[in-house]
Design an enzyme around this catalytic site. Sequence first.
Site, PDB file in Angstrom:
ATOM      1  N   LEU A  93       5.395   0.746  -9.969  1.00 12.01           N
ATOM      2  CA  LEU A  93       4.344   0.631 -10.973  1.00 12.01           C
ATOM      3  C   LEU A  93       3.207   1.550 -10.548  1.00 12.01           C
ATOM      4  O   LEU A  93       2.877   1.636  -9.355  1.00 12.01           O
ATOM      5  CB  LEU A  93       3.837  -0.810 -11.096  1.00 12.01           C
ATOM      6  CG  LEU A  93       4.639  -1.761 -11.991  1.00 12.01           C
ATOM      7  CD1 LEU A  93       4.047  -3.165 -11.931  1.00 12.01           C
ATOM      8  CD2 LEU A  93       4.687  -1.269 -13.424  1.00 12.01           C
ATOM      9  N   ASP A  94       2.604   2.219 -11.513  1.00 15.04           N
ATOM     10  CA  ASP A  94       1.527   3.152 -11.203  1.00 15.04           C
ATOM     11  C   ASP A  94       0.344   2.442 -10.547  1.00 15.04           C
ATOM     12  O   ASP A  94       0.196   1.214 -10.650  1.00 15.04           O
ATOM     13  CB  ASP A  94       1.042   3.851 -12.475  1.00 15.04           C
ATOM     14  CG  ASP A  94       2.135   4.686 -13.117  1.00 15.04           C
ATOM     15  OD1 ASP A  94       3.046   5.122 -12.384  1.00 15.04           O
ATOM     16  OD2 ASP A  94       2.089   4.894 -14.344  1.00 15.04           O
ATOM     17  N   LEU A  95      -0.501   3.235  -9.901  1.00 16.42           N
ATOM     18  CA  LEU A  95      -1.694   2.706  -9.236  1.00 16.42           C
ATOM     19  C   LEU A  95      -2.538   1.869 -10.190  1.00 16.42           C
ATOM     20  O   LEU A  95      -3.009   0.776  -9.838  1.00 16.42           O
ATOM     21  CB  LEU A  95      -2.512   3.872  -8.671  1.00 16.42           C
ATOM     22  CG  LEU A  95      -3.869   3.523  -8.062  1.00 16.42           C
ATOM     23  CD1 LEU A  95      -3.693   2.742  -6.770  1.00 16.42           C
ATOM     24  CD2 LEU A  95      -4.699   4.788  -7.819  1.00 16.42           C
TER      25      LEU A  95
END
Length: 372
Positions: A115-117
């Site tokens: 999952l992205d930052l």
Amino acid sequence: MTEQAKPKAATPEGERIAKVLSRAGVASRREAERMIQLGEVSVNGKVIDSPALNVTAKDRITVRGEPLAAREPARLWLYYKPEGLVTSASDEKGRDTVFDHLPEDLPRVMSVGRLDLNSEGLLLLTNDGELKRRLELPSTGWLRKYRVRIKGNPTDPELEPLRAGIVVDGERFQPMIVSLDRIQGANAWLTVGLREGKNREIRRAMTQIGLTVNRLIRVSYGPFRLGDLEPNGVEEVKGRVLRDQLGFDPDTGEEPEARRPASARPARTRAPREAGPSPTKPQRSAEAPAKAAPRSRTGGKPASSKGAFLAQSAQGYLEGVAKGGKRPSPAAKPGGGKPSAPRPTSAGRGPSGTGPRGGASGGPRGGKPGRG
């Protein structure tokens, strides 16, 4: 003369070293191969530099000087990743990672996908590299759903390019499932479903149609749901779910035998049947032959009681016509039915006082009595 075929080389025993490291939870197969090339893995006291090696349970494996722990049953957890954490074991920029905030009683785990930052929501964690690989395979085709808040108030037709499939920077994204849920002031909430996991896919696709994502929450990953988990919350998936829904045996890391195709199951030998009568079916005595089913007089297949009656009547009619032209009285029907009434005499009156067919006028049965 033709040369004799060379015998095939025997298949080495054991499994590839990278697969063994992955199943032990050290790293994914690709990462394990990288560790081997860096000289961080030794087998029987000798540093290896190639993953093209099979090992067995008799081999002593060390990783960075530490003995390889015995393989544990595969386990899977649901984790609510908060916004602002990096999904990697370490970060070159020194940012906090997911693994810095996991409960201390959790064993060493790996993330299934990323999952992205700036994204939050459901992230799957496992201690087994083989299970991780299986869950990440594109062939699973699992739908991943997201709750997406965007800046602006788009109309439904404006979202149609996402449903048809869109090209971003020369890269084509598969069609998405997009629904407009509600408008909330200057923002709108969408539900987005996709079956691929390209880098920042939803954000890049929204930007392509002029929308900006300001919050993104993954709420499901295939059959797994975020549910009531709070940020940083962890919940373990039961082992029977891995067997029933994923077809994965946590103890062996293989597909349960009941779900394997017949060709992949081990052959089962059946004990030879002893000669003699079957123990389940009684043998018929030679002195009591079976009764044959009744056959019609005209031959052919055995006839039912009704069929035998009709066949006998027809045969009797033909015989009567051949002898004297008179139709014989039909026999009583099987089953105890009443015999037909005698036909009228030549004087014109029957025993009931009626003429032929029930009346002199030729009306329906049961009419006025006829005259003599």
